[in-house]
Design a protein around this motif. Structure first.
Motif, PDB file in Angstrom:
ATOM      1  N   ARG A 197       4.172   8.811  -2.685  1.00 10.27           N
ATOM      2  CA  ARG A 197       3.213   9.234  -1.869  1.00 10.27           C
ATOM      3  C   ARG A 197       1.556   9.071  -2.328  1.00 10.27           C
ATOM      4  O   ARG A 197       0.690   8.527  -1.593  1.00 10.27           O
ATOM      5  CB  ARG A 197       3.404  10.567  -1.525  1.00 10.27           C
ATOM      6  CG  ARG A 197       4.741  11.054  -0.788  1.00 10.27           C
ATOM      7  CD  ARG A 197       4.582  12.721  -0.195  1.00 10.27           C
ATOM      8  NE  ARG A 197       4.760  13.472  -1.439  1.00 10.27           N
ATOM      9  CZ  ARG A 197       6.034  13.634  -2.011  1.00 10.27           C
ATOM     10  NH1 ARG A 197       7.244  13.153  -1.404  1.00 10.27           N
ATOM     11  NH2 ARG A 197       6.234  14.552  -3.155  1.00 10.27           N
ATOM     12  N   THR A 198       1.722   9.125  -3.708  1.00 11.18           N
ATOM     13  CA  THR A 198       0.210   8.872  -4.184  1.00 11.18           C
ATOM     14  C   THR A 198      -0.269   7.648  -4.012  1.00 11.18           C
ATOM     15  O   THR A 198      -1.423   7.181  -3.753  1.00 11.18           O
ATOM     16  CB  THR A 198       0.176   9.201  -5.681  1.00 11.18           C
ATOM     17  OG1 THR A 198       0.674  10.694  -5.905  1.00 11.18           O
ATOM     18  CG2 THR A 198      -0.977   9.123  -6.393  1.00 11.18           C
ATOM     19  N   SER A 199       0.817   6.602  -4.339  1.00 10.21           N
ATOM     20  CA  SER A 199       0.253   5.190  -4.136  1.00 10.21           C
ATOM     21  C   SER A 199      -0.045   4.946  -2.699  1.00 10.21           C
ATOM     22  O   SER A 199      -0.819   4.233  -2.446  1.00 10.21           O
ATOM     23  CB  SER A 199       1.463   4.545  -4.746  1.00 10.21           C
ATOM     24  OG  SER A 199       2.592   4.452  -3.961  1.00 10.21           O
ATOM     25  N   ILE A 200       0.804   5.322  -1.805  1.00 11.19           N
ATOM     26  CA  ILE A 200       0.679   5.152  -0.373  1.00 11.19           C
ATOM     27  C   ILE A 200      -0.767   5.644   0.060  1.00 11.19           C
ATOM     28  O   ILE A 200      -1.575   4.980   0.700  1.00 11.19           O
ATOM     29  CB  ILE A 200       1.839   6.007   0.412  1.00 11.19           C
ATOM     30  CG1 ILE A 200       2.503   4.842   0.476  1.00 11.19           C
ATOM     31  CG2 ILE A 200       1.190   5.692   1.864  1.00 11.19           C
ATOM     32  CD1 ILE A 200       3.987   5.401   0.933  1.00 11.19           C
ATOM     33  N   ALA A 201      -1.261   6.903  -0.641  1.00  8.94           N
ATOM     34  CA  ALA A 201      -2.473   7.403  -0.397  1.00  8.94           C
ATOM     35  C   ALA A 201      -3.458   6.722  -0.855  1.00  8.94           C
ATOM     36  O   ALA A 201      -4.770   6.338  -0.093  1.00  8.94           O
ATOM     37  CB  ALA A 201      -2.501   8.926  -0.851  1.00  8.94           C
ATOM     38  N   LEU A 202      -3.314   5.996  -2.022  1.00 11.00           N
ATOM     39  CA  LEU A 202      -4.265   5.202  -2.703  1.00 11.00           C
ATOM     40  C   LEU A 202      -4.513   3.943  -1.882  1.00 11.00           C
ATOM     41  O   LEU A 202      -5.577   3.496  -1.548  1.00 11.00           O
ATOM     42  CB  LEU A 202      -3.977   4.667  -4.053  1.00 11.00           C
ATOM     43  CG  LEU A 202      -4.286   6.084  -5.168  1.00 11.00           C
ATOM     44  CD1 LEU A 202      -3.380   5.533  -6.512  1.00 11.00           C
ATOM     45  CD2 LEU A 202      -5.714   6.211  -5.330  1.00 11.00           C
ATOM     46  N   MET A 203      -3.512   3.299  -1.359  1.00 10.66           N
ATOM     47  CA  MET A 203      -3.755   2.118  -0.558  1.00 10.66           C
ATOM     48  C   MET A 203      -4.409   2.255   0.772  1.00 10.66           C
ATOM     49  O   MET A 203      -4.910   1.631   1.259  1.00 10.66           O
ATOM     50  CB  MET A 203      -2.163   1.367  -0.430  1.00 10.66           C
ATOM     51  CG  MET A 203      -1.645   0.834  -1.740  1.00 10.66           C
ATOM     52  SD  MET A 203      -0.398  -0.019  -1.614  1.00 10.66           S
ATOM     53  CE  MET A 203       0.995   0.994  -0.707  1.00 10.66           C
ATOM     54  N   GLY A 204      -3.914   3.616   1.282  1.00 11.93           N
ATOM     55  CA  GLY A 204      -4.412   3.822   2.556  1.00 11.93           C
ATOM     56  C   GLY A 204      -5.758   4.266   2.577  1.00 11.93           C
ATOM     57  O   GLY A 204      -6.734   3.695   3.496  1.00 11.93           O
ATOM     58  N   PHE A 205      -6.283   4.898   1.714  1.00 14.42           N
ATOM     59  CA  PHE A 205      -7.828   5.173   1.320  1.00 14.42           C
ATOM     60  C   PHE A 205      -8.497   3.716   0.936  1.00 14.42           C
ATOM     61  O   PHE A 205      -9.705   3.497   1.587  1.00 14.42           O
ATOM     62  CB  PHE A 205      -8.035   6.150   0.416  1.00 14.42           C
ATOM     63  CG  PHE A 205      -9.291   6.614   0.157  1.00 14.42           C
ATOM     64  CD1 PHE A 205     -10.163   7.199   1.222  1.00 14.42           C
ATOM     65  CD2 PHE A 205      -9.894   6.434  -1.053  1.00 14.42           C
ATOM     66  CE1 PHE A 205     -11.324   7.667   1.069  1.00 14.42           C
ATOM     67  CE2 PHE A 205     -11.316   6.722  -1.297  1.00 14.42           C
ATOM     68  CZ  PHE A 205     -12.088   7.516  -0.084  1.00 14.42           C
ATOM     69  N   GLY A 206      -7.850   3.046   0.219  1.00 16.81           N
ATOM     70  CA  GLY A 206      -8.666   1.849   0.057  1.00 16.81           C
ATOM     71  C   GLY A 206      -8.847   0.852   1.300  1.00 16.81           C
ATOM     72  O   GLY A 206      -9.729   0.217   1.467  1.00 16.81           O
ATOM     73  N   PHE A 207      -7.684   0.562   2.120  1.00 15.61           N
ATOM     74  CA  PHE A 207      -7.650  -0.173   3.273  1.00 15.61           C
ATOM     75  C   PHE A 207      -8.607   0.705   4.364  1.00 15.61           C
ATOM     76  O   PHE A 207      -9.395  -0.168   4.793  1.00 15.61           O
ATOM     77  CB  PHE A 207      -6.173  -0.039   4.071  1.00 15.61           C
ATOM     78  CG  PHE A 207      -6.384  -0.762   5.190  1.00 15.61           C
ATOM     79  CD1 PHE A 207      -5.882  -2.075   5.089  1.00 15.61           C
ATOM     80  CD2 PHE A 207      -6.395  -0.176   6.459  1.00 15.61           C
ATOM     81  CE1 PHE A 207      -6.051  -2.846   6.234  1.00 15.61           C
ATOM     82  CE2 PHE A 207      -6.280  -0.891   7.576  1.00 15.61           C
ATOM     83  CZ  PHE A 207      -6.184  -2.327   7.319  1.00 15.61           C
ATOM     84  N   ALA A 208      -8.908   1.717   4.355  1.00 19.03           N
ATOM     85  CA  ALA A 208      -9.951   2.487   5.382  1.00 19.03           C
ATOM     86  C   ALA A 208     -11.360   2.204   4.790  1.00 19.03           C
ATOM     87  O   ALA A 208     -12.068   2.086   5.527  1.00 19.03           O
ATOM     88  CB  ALA A 208      -9.519   3.876   5.491  1.00 19.03           C
ATOM     89  N   LEU A 209     -11.515   2.280   3.628  1.00  7.42           N
ATOM     90  CA  LEU A 209     -12.666   1.995   3.041  1.00  7.42           C
ATOM     91  C   LEU A 209     -13.203   0.669   3.170  1.00  7.42           C
ATOM     92  O   LEU A 209     -14.210   0.203   3.686  1.00  7.42           O
ATOM     93  CB  LEU A 209     -12.767   2.296   1.285  1.00  7.42           C
ATOM     94  CG  LEU A 209     -14.073   2.278   0.797  1.00  7.42           C
ATOM     95  CD1 LEU A 209     -14.786   3.656   1.118  1.00  7.42           C
ATOM     96  CD2 LEU A 209     -13.765   2.929  -0.608  1.00  7.42           C
ATOM     97  N   THR A 210     -12.345  -0.217   2.971  1.00 14.28           N
ATOM     98  CA  THR A 210     -12.577  -1.814   3.244  1.00 14.28           C
ATOM     99  C   THR A 210     -12.744  -2.120   4.695  1.00 14.28           C
ATOM    100  O   THR A 210     -13.958  -2.581   5.104  1.00 14.28           O
ATOM    101  CB  THR A 210     -11.477  -2.797   2.765  1.00 14.28           C
ATOM    102  OG1 THR A 210     -11.079  -2.134   1.575  1.00 14.28           O
ATOM    103  CG2 THR A 210     -11.835  -4.118   2.937  1.00 14.28           C
TER     104      THR A 210
END
Length: 146
Positions: free
Chosen positions: A25-38
């Motif tokens: 879940r932590t890794s999915i949150a990191l990837m989701g936040f990174g994708f949204a930021l980009t």
């Protein structure tokens, strides 16, 4: 090797799985936040072009696209480390020689701190672009406001 009861062994394996799922879940949150930021940075760049009718300015290394990409890559690394850690703990439970290891927690903490510190220039640095609809004579003088 010590013999543990089947119920205790089952509990240990279930706790190991819950820990793995928390890392997932932590890794999915990191990837989701990174994708949204980009993607949001792409929106901001297009918005700047649409409102100023000027080409987008040069991009420094400290921008939200690079930060977002770093978060996505770090999320992938966390998934790989979590799977490796899960498997290592699984076999330690089976052999009865489990030893806690906080290395992954410290690596993740350090990486999030570094990425957070790298985001400070992105948050604090603002590029001032002139508004083409306002001429210099219309700008307020010292002590005046719009």
């Amino acid at each position: 090797m010590t013999k543990i009861s089947p119920v205790d062994r089952q509990r240990e394996h279930q706790a190991n799985e819950r820990t793995f799922l928390a890392w997932l879940r932590t890794s999915i949150a990191l990837m989701g936040f990174g994708f949204a930021l980009t993607r949001f940075s792409l929106f901001l760049r297009q918005f700047q072009v649409a409102t100023t009718h000027q080409a987008a300015t040069h991009r420094s290394i400290f921008n939200s696209e690079n930060l977002g990409l770093s978060l996505v890559i770090f999320g992938i690394v966390v998934i790989v480390l979590a799977a490796w850690h899960y498997n290592r703990v699984f076999w330690q439970i089976e052999r009865g020689d489990y030893r806690p290891n906080r290395t992954m927690v410290w690596i993740t903490t350090a990486a999030v701190i570094v990425l957070g510190l790298l985001s400070l220039p992105v948050l604090l640095w603002r590029e001032v672009t002139p508004n083409p609809s306002v001429s210099p004579s219309q700008l307020p003088k010292d002590g005046q406001s719009f």
